[in-house]
Structure formats: structure tokens, C-alpha cells
Design a protein around this motif. Structure first.
Motif, PDB file in Angstrom:
ATOM      1  N   GLN A  15     -19.311  30.056 -16.787  1.00 23.82           N
ATOM      2  CA  GLN A  15     -18.908  30.323 -15.416  1.00 23.82           C
ATOM      3  C   GLN A  15     -20.117  30.707 -14.579  1.00 23.82           C
ATOM      4  O   GLN A  15     -20.252  30.287 -13.429  1.00 23.82           O
ATOM      5  CB  GLN A  15     -17.860  31.441 -15.394  1.00 23.82           C
ATOM      6  CG  GLN A  15     -17.340  31.763 -14.001  1.00 23.82           C
ATOM      7  CD  GLN A  15     -16.150  32.697 -14.040  1.00 23.82           C
ATOM      8  OE1 GLN A  15     -15.238  32.521 -14.829  1.00 23.82           O
ATOM      9  NE2 GLN A  15     -16.174  33.714 -13.200  1.00 23.82           N
ATOM     10  N   GLN A  16     -21.012  31.511 -15.160  1.00 27.63           N
ATOM     11  CA  GLN A  16     -22.221  31.897 -14.438  1.00 27.63           C
ATOM     12  C   GLN A  16     -23.106  30.684 -14.180  1.00 27.63           C
ATOM     13  O   GLN A  16     -23.702  30.546 -13.109  1.00 27.63           O
ATOM     14  CB  GLN A  16     -22.992  32.951 -15.237  1.00 27.63           C
ATOM     15  CG  GLN A  16     -22.233  34.252 -15.440  1.00 27.63           C
ATOM     16  CD  GLN A  16     -22.991  35.228 -16.318  1.00 27.63           C
ATOM     17  OE1 GLN A  16     -24.005  34.875 -16.919  1.00 27.63           O
ATOM     18  NE2 GLN A  16     -22.496  36.449 -16.399  1.00 27.63           N
ATOM     19  N   HIS A  45     -15.063  34.732  -4.835  1.00 31.06           N
ATOM     20  CA  HIS A  45     -14.340  35.999  -4.697  1.00 31.06           C
ATOM     21  C   HIS A  45     -14.809  36.992  -5.746  1.00 31.06           C
ATOM     22  O   HIS A  45     -14.934  38.204  -5.466  1.00 31.06           O
ATOM     23  CB  HIS A  45     -12.839  35.763  -4.823  1.00 31.06           C
ATOM     24  CG  HIS A  45     -12.024  37.027  -4.761  1.00 31.06           C
ATOM     25  ND1 HIS A  45     -11.848  37.734  -3.586  1.00 31.06           N
ATOM     26  CD2 HIS A  45     -11.357  37.727  -5.728  1.00 31.06           C
ATOM     27  CE1 HIS A  45     -11.116  38.805  -3.831  1.00 31.06           C
ATOM     28  NE2 HIS A  45     -10.806  38.824  -5.113  1.00 31.06           N
ATOM     29  N   GLU A  46     -15.098  36.526  -6.953  1.00 31.24           N
ATOM     30  CA  GLU A  46     -15.554  37.403  -8.018  1.00 31.24           C
ATOM     31  C   GLU A  46     -16.950  37.941  -7.731  1.00 31.24           C
ATOM     32  O   GLU A  46     -17.368  38.941  -8.316  1.00 31.24           O
ATOM     33  CB  GLU A  46     -15.533  36.657  -9.357  1.00 31.24           C
ATOM     34  CG  GLU A  46     -14.122  36.352  -9.839  1.00 31.24           C
ATOM     35  CD  GLU A  46     -14.097  35.630 -11.171  1.00 31.24           C
ATOM     36  OE1 GLU A  46     -15.198  35.367 -11.721  1.00 31.24           O
ATOM     37  OE2 GLU A  46     -13.003  35.333 -11.663  1.00 31.24           O
ATOM     38  N   GLU A  47     -17.680  37.289  -6.817  1.00 27.39           N
ATOM     39  CA  GLU A  47     -18.992  37.781  -6.393  1.00 27.39           C
ATOM     40  C   GLU A  47     -18.875  38.687  -5.169  1.00 27.39           C
ATOM     41  O   GLU A  47     -19.878  39.217  -4.685  1.00 27.39           O
ATOM     42  CB  GLU A  47     -19.912  36.612  -6.042  1.00 27.39           C
ATOM     43  CG  GLU A  47     -20.282  35.739  -7.222  1.00 27.39           C
ATOM     44  CD  GLU A  47     -21.276  34.659  -6.830  1.00 27.39           C
ATOM     45  OE1 GLU A  47     -22.195  34.399  -7.608  1.00 27.39           O
ATOM     46  OE2 GLU A  47     -21.127  34.086  -5.730  1.00 27.39           O
ATOM     47  N   GLY A  48     -17.667  38.840  -4.660  1.00 18.84           N
ATOM     48  CA  GLY A  48     -17.457  39.685  -3.497  1.00 18.84           C
ATOM     49  C   GLY A  48     -17.792  39.020  -2.181  1.00 18.84           C
ATOM     50  O   GLY A  48     -18.140  39.698  -1.210  1.00 18.84           O
ATOM     51  N   LEU A  69     -12.951  27.181  -6.839  1.00 18.91           N
ATOM     52  CA  LEU A  69     -14.205  27.430  -6.138  1.00 18.91           C
ATOM     53  C   LEU A  69     -14.134  28.757  -5.392  1.00 18.91           C
ATOM     54  O   LEU A  69     -15.057  29.586  -5.463  1.00 18.91           O
ATOM     55  CB  LEU A  69     -14.493  26.294  -5.156  1.00 18.91           C
ATOM     56  CG  LEU A  69     -15.709  26.504  -4.241  1.00 18.91           C
ATOM     57  CD1 LEU A  69     -16.996  26.482  -5.047  1.00 18.91           C
ATOM     58  CD2 LEU A  69     -15.749  25.417  -3.155  1.00 18.91           C
ATOM     59  N   HIS A  70     -13.035  28.966  -4.676  1.00 19.65           N
ATOM     60  CA  HIS A  70     -12.880  30.214  -3.932  1.00 19.65           C
ATOM     61  C   HIS A  70     -12.824  31.412  -4.886  1.00 19.65           C
ATOM     62  O   HIS A  70     -13.311  32.494  -4.561  1.00 19.65           O
ATOM     63  CB  HIS A  70     -11.614  30.161  -3.072  1.00 19.65           C
ATOM     64  CG  HIS A  70     -11.747  29.289  -1.856  1.00 19.65           C
ATOM     65  ND1 HIS A  70     -12.714  29.501  -0.901  1.00 19.65           N
ATOM     66  CD2 HIS A  70     -11.030  28.202  -1.440  1.00 19.65           C
ATOM     67  CE1 HIS A  70     -12.596  28.589   0.053  1.00 19.65           C
ATOM     68  NE2 HIS A  70     -11.578  27.784  -0.258  1.00 19.65           N
ATOM     69  N   ARG A  71     -12.235  31.210  -6.062  1.00 17.19           N
ATOM     70  CA  ARG A  71     -12.150  32.303  -7.026  1.00 17.19           C
ATOM     71  C   ARG A  71     -13.549  32.714  -7.518  1.00 17.19           C
ATOM     72  O   ARG A  71     -13.846  33.903  -7.674  1.00 17.19           O
ATOM     73  CB  ARG A  71     -11.293  31.915  -8.224  1.00 17.19           C
ATOM     74  CG  ARG A  71     -11.157  33.052  -9.245  1.00 17.19           C
ATOM     75  CD  ARG A  71     -10.628  32.584 -10.579  1.00 17.19           C
ATOM     76  NE  ARG A  71      -9.267  32.106 -10.500  1.00 17.19           N
ATOM     77  CZ  ARG A  71      -8.580  31.710 -11.569  1.00 17.19           C
ATOM     78  NH1 ARG A  71      -9.148  31.715 -12.767  1.00 17.19           N
ATOM     79  NH2 ARG A  71      -7.333  31.293 -11.433  1.00 17.19           N
ATOM     80  N   LEU A  72     -14.409  31.715  -7.756  1.00 12.70           N
ATOM     81  CA  LEU A  72     -15.767  31.999  -8.213  1.00 12.70           C
ATOM     82  C   LEU A  72     -16.513  32.881  -7.210  1.00 12.70           C
ATOM     83  O   LEU A  72     -17.200  33.836  -7.590  1.00 12.70           O
ATOM     84  CB  LEU A  72     -16.536  30.693  -8.424  1.00 12.70           C
ATOM     85  CG  LEU A  72     -16.123  29.818  -9.608  1.00 12.70           C
ATOM     86  CD1 LEU A  72     -16.902  28.506  -9.590  1.00 12.70           C
ATOM     87  CD2 LEU A  72     -16.351  30.549 -10.927  1.00 12.70           C
ATOM     88  N   SER A  88     -10.755  25.261 -15.626  1.00 12.28           N
ATOM     89  CA  SER A  88     -10.028  24.448 -14.657  1.00 12.28           C
ATOM     90  C   SER A  88      -8.590  24.213 -15.102  1.00 12.28           C
ATOM     91  O   SER A  88      -7.662  24.253 -14.297  1.00 12.28           O
ATOM     92  CB  SER A  88     -10.731  23.090 -14.470  1.00 12.28           C
ATOM     93  OG  SER A  88     -12.012  23.273 -13.920  1.00 12.28           O
ATOM     94  N   LEU A  89      -8.396  23.979 -16.406  1.00  7.75           N
ATOM     95  CA  LEU A  89      -7.047  23.794 -16.928  1.00  7.75           C
ATOM     96  C   LEU A  89      -6.241  25.076 -16.767  1.00  7.75           C
ATOM     97  O   LEU A  89      -5.077  25.053 -16.366  1.00  7.75           O
ATOM     98  CB  LEU A  89      -7.099  23.389 -18.404  1.00  7.75           C
ATOM     99  CG  LEU A  89      -7.636  21.989 -18.708  1.00  7.75           C
ATOM    100  CD1 LEU A  89      -7.727  21.773 -20.208  1.00  7.75           C
ATOM    101  CD2 LEU A  89      -6.762  20.933 -18.066  1.00  7.75           C
ATOM    102  N   ALA A  90      -6.877  26.205 -17.079  1.00  4.88           N
ATOM    103  CA  ALA A  90      -6.178  27.476 -16.938  1.00  4.88           C
ATOM    104  C   ALA A  90      -5.831  27.741 -15.479  1.00  4.88           C
ATOM    105  O   ALA A  90      -4.754  28.248 -15.157  1.00  4.88           O
ATOM    106  CB  ALA A  90      -7.055  28.605 -17.481  1.00  4.88           C
ATOM    107  N   ASP A  91      -6.745  27.374 -14.587  1.00  4.52           N
ATOM    108  CA  ASP A  91      -6.503  27.582 -13.163  1.00  4.52           C
ATOM    109  C   ASP A  91      -5.346  26.709 -12.685  1.00  4.52           C
ATOM    110  O   ASP A  91      -4.486  27.141 -11.923  1.00  4.52           O
ATOM    111  CB  ASP A  91      -7.777  27.248 -12.385  1.00  4.52           C
ATOM    112  CG  ASP A  91      -7.590  27.363 -10.887  1.00  4.52           C
ATOM    113  OD1 ASP A  91      -7.378  28.491 -10.404  1.00  4.52           O
ATOM    114  OD2 ASP A  91      -7.651  26.338 -10.198  1.00  4.52           O
TER     115      ASP A  91
END
Length: 211
Positions: A101-102, A142-145, A137-140, A84-87
Motif C-alpha cells: 500500500q505504501q 484519507h489515511e494520510e490525512g 484512491l480517496h481512501r489512500l 482492490s478486491l476487498a474494497d
């Protein structure tokens, strides 16, 4: 509470990297802490063999169920904090996301499944419930397609499909089935259902009842 109010904007990225690294150092040290094994009774410490703070890391399979649960929860919390900090800083995380993350994604999936019947279920609500940014949240997903909204709609449609195919629910109006799983509009539900399964809800129920 950690604050960057007195940290120059140009130095905040380095500041948070140092904070995250120190936090993970403490987490790693937890695996080195001595404790009694649940497989054997406690024995008095021998004065000839004091517990050394430099003892090698313990094998995870030697930990008790309580210890494993606590470490898993801590690992997830630290992963979420780091990512979250990195984001927020739009930088790469200083430590690998590992399985945290998983675990977070699985937790979000379970939350969505538990709240499918709530018409208020939306990305903002999900992000707030898990203390993460909407962007993350959207990034998580997106990584699942996939997308958050698309996955919610698919899960709702699948629950409706199962109910329409259930002979025990044959007397329940289609509109009630749709509302049960979070569809506020019958028209929207019928359109979405036909797009997903190629049949209107009523046609699908009739076909299933005749099979």
C-alpha cells in the motif's frame, strides 16, 4: 480470467478470500525457489545433494537485483489486487497490506508530480492510470490525512511559488507560470496562492526580487 458470474452473491466474499489467499501462497513460495547466487560462479549440482523443494526461505539479501525487482513488483501487484478486491466487496483484506500500500501511494504521488502541468489531472484520471477504484484512491489519501484534490493543488502551488521566486523566470508572466502548472484560471490561481502564502502572486514575486 477470474469470474464470479456463477458464484452466488452471498458466497462471493468467501470466494475472493480464497482466491487471494491462494495467490499469496504462490508468492510466498517464490522465495523458496532455488537460483544461483550473483556473488559466486555457478557450480555443477552434486548428485549427493539434490535441490529440495522444501528448502528454507532464502534471505532477501542473497537475491540478485533482478530477482529483488521482480519480487517487489509482484508484491505490489498482489497487494493492489487483494486490497482492490476487498474494497469492491466492502470487506477487510484477507492478508495484511504490508508495504504494498505504501509503495502504491508513493507511485501515485510520483505520477501526480509528473502530471502537475496537465490541466486534466483529476482523481478519476489517477485512479484509472493505476487500475484502482476512485473510492480506494480517496481512501489512500484519507489515511494520510489529506484529500487527492487538496494534495494536487498544494503541489501545484508550491511549483508556482518556486518559479515566482526564481530570478531567472522574472520575465515570465504570472499567468504563464500558473498555466504551466495546471491552473486554467488566473483568478482561481491568485485566490488559491494568497490563501496558501498570505500574499498575491505579484506581491510575492516583488518581495522575493527585493530580498
Amino acid at each position: 480470467m477470474i469470474s464470479t458470474d456463477k458464484v452466488p452473491a452471498a458466497e462471493r466474499s468467501v470466494f475472493w478470500r480464497e482466491v487471494s489467499t491462494k495467490v499469496w501462497t504462490h508468492y510466498d513460495a517464490l522465495l523458496r525457489l532455488p537460483c544461483s547466487s550473483p556473488k559466486s560462479p555457478k557450480s555443477p549440482k552434486s548428485p549427493q545433494s539434490p535441490q529440495s523443494p522444501q528448502s528454507p526461505p532464502r534471505d532477501l539479501q542473497d537475491l540478485s537485483a533482478s530477482e529483488t525487482s521482480q519480487l517487489s513488483a509482484l508484491a505490489l501487484a498482489l497487494d493492489v489486487l487483494t486490497l482492490s478486491l476487498a474494497d469492491a466487496l466492502d470487506t477487510e483484506p484477507p492478508v495484511p497490506p504490508r508495504t504494498g500500500q505504501q509503495a502504491l501511494t508513493a507511485k501515485i504521488h510520483a505520477f501526480i508530480q509528473d502530471h502537475l502541468g496537465d490541466a486534466r489531472l483529476a482523481p478519476a484520471m489517477i485512479a484509472a492510470a493505476h487500475h484502482i477504484s476512485l473510492r480506494y484512491l480517496h481512501r489512500l489519501f484519507h489515511e494520510e490525512g489529506r484529500t487527492v484534490v487538496g494534495w494536487i493543488r498544494r503541489q501545484r502551488l508550491e511549483r508556482c511559488r518556486r518559479d515566482l521566486a526564481d530570478p531567472l523566470l522574472a520575465g515570465v508572466p504570472i499567468g504563464a507560470v500558473a498555466a504551466r502548472w495546471g491552473f486554467a484560471s488566473h483568478t482561481h490561481f491568485s485566490r488559491a496562492f494568497r490563501g496558501a502564502y498570505g500574499l498575491t502572486p505579484s506581491a510575492y514575486r516583488e518581495r522575493r526580487s527585493g530580498s
